[in-house]
Design a protein around this motif. Sequence first.
Motif, PDB file in Angstrom:
ATOM      1  N   PRO A 180      -9.018  -3.030  -5.425  1.00  0.00           N
ATOM      2  CA  PRO A 180      -7.986  -3.324  -4.420  1.00  0.00           C
ATOM      3  C   PRO A 180      -8.577  -3.854  -3.116  1.00  0.00           C
ATOM      4  N   VAL A 181      -9.163  -5.028  -3.195  1.00  0.00           N
ATOM      5  CA  VAL A 181      -9.778  -5.691  -2.038  1.00  0.00           C
ATOM      6  C   VAL A 181      -9.470  -7.177  -2.151  1.00  0.00           C
ATOM      7  N   GLN A 182      -9.077  -7.805  -1.044  1.00  0.00           N
ATOM      8  CA  GLN A 182      -8.852  -9.244  -1.056  1.00  0.00           C
ATOM      9  C   GLN A 182      -9.108  -9.833   0.320  1.00  0.00           C
ATOM     10  N   HIS A 183      -9.378 -11.134   0.338  1.00  0.00           N
ATOM     11  CA  HIS A 183      -9.659 -11.862   1.572  1.00  0.00           C
ATOM     12  C   HIS A 183      -8.854 -13.146   1.566  1.00  0.00           C
ATOM     13  N   VAL A 184      -8.191 -13.437   2.682  1.00  0.00           N
ATOM     14  CA  VAL A 184      -7.354 -14.624   2.790  1.00  0.00           C
ATOM     15  C   VAL A 184      -7.592 -15.277   4.148  1.00  0.00           C
ATOM     16  N   MET A 253      -8.540  -7.359   3.462  1.00  0.00           N
ATOM     17  CA  MET A 253      -7.620  -6.265   3.139  1.00  0.00           C
ATOM     18  C   MET A 253      -8.207  -5.360   2.061  1.00  0.00           C
ATOM     19  N   ASP A 254      -7.901  -4.078   2.185  1.00  0.00           N
ATOM     20  CA  ASP A 254      -8.269  -3.145   1.122  1.00  0.00           C
ATOM     21  C   ASP A 254      -7.216  -2.047   1.040  1.00  0.00           C
ATOM     22  N   SER A 255      -7.170  -1.359  -0.098  1.00  0.00           N
ATOM     23  CA  SER A 255      -6.221  -0.260  -0.299  1.00  0.00           C
ATOM     24  C   SER A 255      -6.979   0.968  -0.783  1.00  0.00           C
ATOM     25  N   PRO A 256      -7.143   1.984   0.073  1.00  0.00           N
ATOM     26  CA  PRO A 256      -7.886   3.175  -0.330  1.00  0.00           C
ATOM     27  C   PRO A 256      -7.093   4.139  -1.203  1.00  0.00           C
ATOM     28  N   TRP A 257      -5.757   3.946  -1.316  1.00  0.00           N
ATOM     29  CA  TRP A 257      -4.952   4.917  -2.079  1.00  0.00           C
ATOM     30  C   TRP A 257      -3.652   4.283  -2.537  1.00  0.00           C
ATOM     31  N   THR A 258      -3.295   4.576  -3.791  1.00  0.00           N
ATOM     32  CA  THR A 258      -1.975   4.256  -4.340  1.00  0.00           C
ATOM     33  C   THR A 258      -1.522   5.451  -5.163  1.00  0.00           C
ATOM     34  N   GLY A 259      -0.287   5.879  -5.005  1.00  0.00           N
ATOM     35  CA  GLY A 259       0.225   7.009  -5.773  1.00  0.00           C
ATOM     36  C   GLY A 259       1.630   7.360  -5.350  1.00  0.00           C
ATOM     37  N   GLY A 260       2.348   8.093  -6.229  1.00  0.00           N
ATOM     38  CA  GLY A 260       3.684   8.550  -5.882  1.00  0.00           C
ATOM     39  C   GLY A 260       4.642   7.430  -5.536  1.00  0.00           C
ATOM     40  N   ALA A 261       4.464   6.252  -6.166  1.00  0.00           N
ATOM     41  CA  ALA A 261       5.303   5.071  -5.908  1.00  0.00           C
ATOM     42  C   ALA A 261       5.093   4.489  -4.516  1.00  0.00           C
ATOM     43  N   ARG A 262       3.947   4.818  -3.868  1.00  0.00           N
ATOM     44  CA  ARG A 262       3.612   4.246  -2.571  1.00  0.00           C
ATOM     45  C   ARG A 262       2.179   3.731  -2.610  1.00  0.00           C
ATOM     46  N   GLY A 263       1.916   2.736  -1.783  1.00  0.00           N
ATOM     47  CA  GLY A 263       0.566   2.226  -1.635  1.00  0.00           C
ATOM     48  C   GLY A 263       0.207   2.114  -0.173  1.00  0.00           C
ATOM     49  N   PHE A 264      -1.027   2.523   0.167  1.00  0.00           N
ATOM     50  CA  PHE A 264      -1.510   2.454   1.545  1.00  0.00           C
ATOM     51  C   PHE A 264      -2.555   1.346   1.636  1.00  0.00           C
TER      52      PHE A 264
END
Length: 293
Positions: A180-184, A253-264
């Motif tokens: 979960p990492v991307q660059h734009v 961008m990065d996302s350290p956590w996804t769960g419970g139908a939510r993403g941070f």
Amino acid sequence: MSTQTPDLTRWLHDLLQVEAVEENYFRGMATPQGRGRSFGGQVIGQALMSAIKTVGEDRPVHSLHAYFMRPGDATKPVLYHVERDRDGRSFATRRVIAVQSGKPILNLAASFHDREVGLSQQADMPDVVGPEGLENQVQLGERYADQLPEAYLNWLRLPRPIELRPVELRPPFNREPRAPVQHVWMRVHGDLGDQHSMHRAALSYVSDFGLLGTAVLPWAKTFIDPDMQFASLDHAVWFHDDFRMDEWQLYAMDSPWTGGARGFNRGQIFSRDGRLVASTAQEGLVRQVTPKD
């Protein structure tokens, strides 16, 4: 695109402006030719400009925090009510409520700070290729046209004031699961003028593009998938330095956590010369649903 650039830049400039209708009340225009839900970045940008109107250009915004409460209607204007919570010696704080059809759709808090000299350090800019030679989303859409829904292609082909050039191919152009990492790389077409407030409002506008999708890269999902439901829940921006949104900025961008139908999700925005000019954070709904027949 070059012949459309002045019109597109003026479109964004006008979209982010707000009109004073009463003391501490401002009106933001509806999305021109808009339909469906309002784009969250537009509401944030207009809310920020409403707060800026009560502070002034000499005390720039350094952070904002927003909560999305209801979907906005892109075909209707938005009323913004600004509360002047505090005007201190070096800081000012504002609260903004965005209202449509008599109901709040967004709450935003913003803090403003006099320019000061102080200790300085920052994170290193990611070592990625520059924007030259990369395809933008419109060009990618044409290259992968035979793999994409017609509705999505038509959406990509709409003229926009923002150009986005992904460093890595992301869904729906590449369906390989990955970290979960991307660059734009991103910029506004044309000259946006010299007001710092307009460039900060434009960054607030574009910072909502693609950030939430970082949370579902490990599953190669995207907002056009019929078995997924996406919605921004909250959004925060911290402004660290001056910048120009009509010059290339790198959105890491990065996302350290996804769960419970939510993403941070988190973001860092770097200028071409390596300065960390802003940081972002967002939590959003990433719910799996049963596709409609």
